[in-house]
Design an enzyme around this catalytic site. Sequence first.
Site, short mmCIF file in Angstrom:
data_model
loop_
_atom_site.label_atom_id
_atom_site.label_comp_id
_atom_site.label_asym_id
_atom_site.label_seq_id
_atom_site.Cartn_x
_atom_site.Cartn_y
_atom_site.Cartn_z
N HIS A 1 0.78 -1.45 -0.01
CA HIS A 1 -0.05 -0.08 0.00
C HIS A 1 0.94 1.15 0.09
CE1 HIS A 1 -3.27 -2.70 0.85
NE2 HIS A 1 -4.12 -2.01 0.86
N HIS B 1 1.78 -3.71 9.18
CA HIS B 1 3.38 -3.57 8.84
C HIS B 1 3.97 -2.94 10.02
CE1 HIS B 1 2.68 -4.71 4.77
NE2 HIS B 1 1.57 -4.06 4.59
#
Length: 291
Positions: A210, A252
Amino acid sequence: MPSPRRNLEGRPLGASTSSSSSPSSPAHGGGGRFEFQSLLSSRGPGADPTCARLRASESPVHRRGSFPLAGTGPSQAPSAPPPDEDLMDLNPSFLGIALRSLLAIDLWLSKKLGVCAGESSSWGSVRPLMKLLEISGHGIPWLLGTLYCLSRSDSWAGREVLMNLLFALLLDLLLVGLIKGLVRRRRPAHNQMDMFFTLSVDKYSFPSGHSTRAALVSRFILNHLVLAIPLRVLVVLWAFILGLSRVMLGRHNVTDVAFGFFLGYMQYSIVDYCWLSPHNAPFLFVLWNQH
């Protein structure tokens, strides 16, 4: 008649002389003395016990420290020094210590910022909004949207821009999937695998797809679309908040997002260098016009 002369033991002198002259007489142990004398004579001049002890003490085999002690078993060779690899493990370099310290800080900071990792987290009520923002940076909506706009475009300039955007998105998916498969860094332990759409490589976290897509698309839009300043600011904020949301959702670590931004920025440089146009890739545009 006068008695014959006797020796000190009271025996006749003649008998004593005769017995001493017969070396094999068993009465006086003459055989033992003969065997002892013959044993000494058979050793020769070099068989002196004193000389044998001196030679044994001078022998390198019997010197101090050259033979095992009693009951210790056979002698062993001295242990070899440890190899260089073991010495490096025992004494790590400054670079290794710095990398381990940065990794520990990364894990600690990522866990602190994961305030939306679950419904019971401190910011658990904001989690649905963060998941909606997550969908806005997913690769499938961007690919489908680019293909739809490309099919509806009726100008060569628009098709050229959209064709390169499609090329950039495909390049992003390829590079991110390749790096994730090579590095194979697991996602944070507090992450919940409830993402919109996942592939086999999405179980790994480095780098953040992303974040790479946000940096790539935002730079692409800012360079090829004429937008007002407020809209340009919104594009930059969208990319930044999208990357931050990856850490807040627990998807993440901080380094995954940071490297993702860097990789996305560099990906646009590759796309700009290999820019597709009707001059260098005419077959793509002719093929698309036929469709």
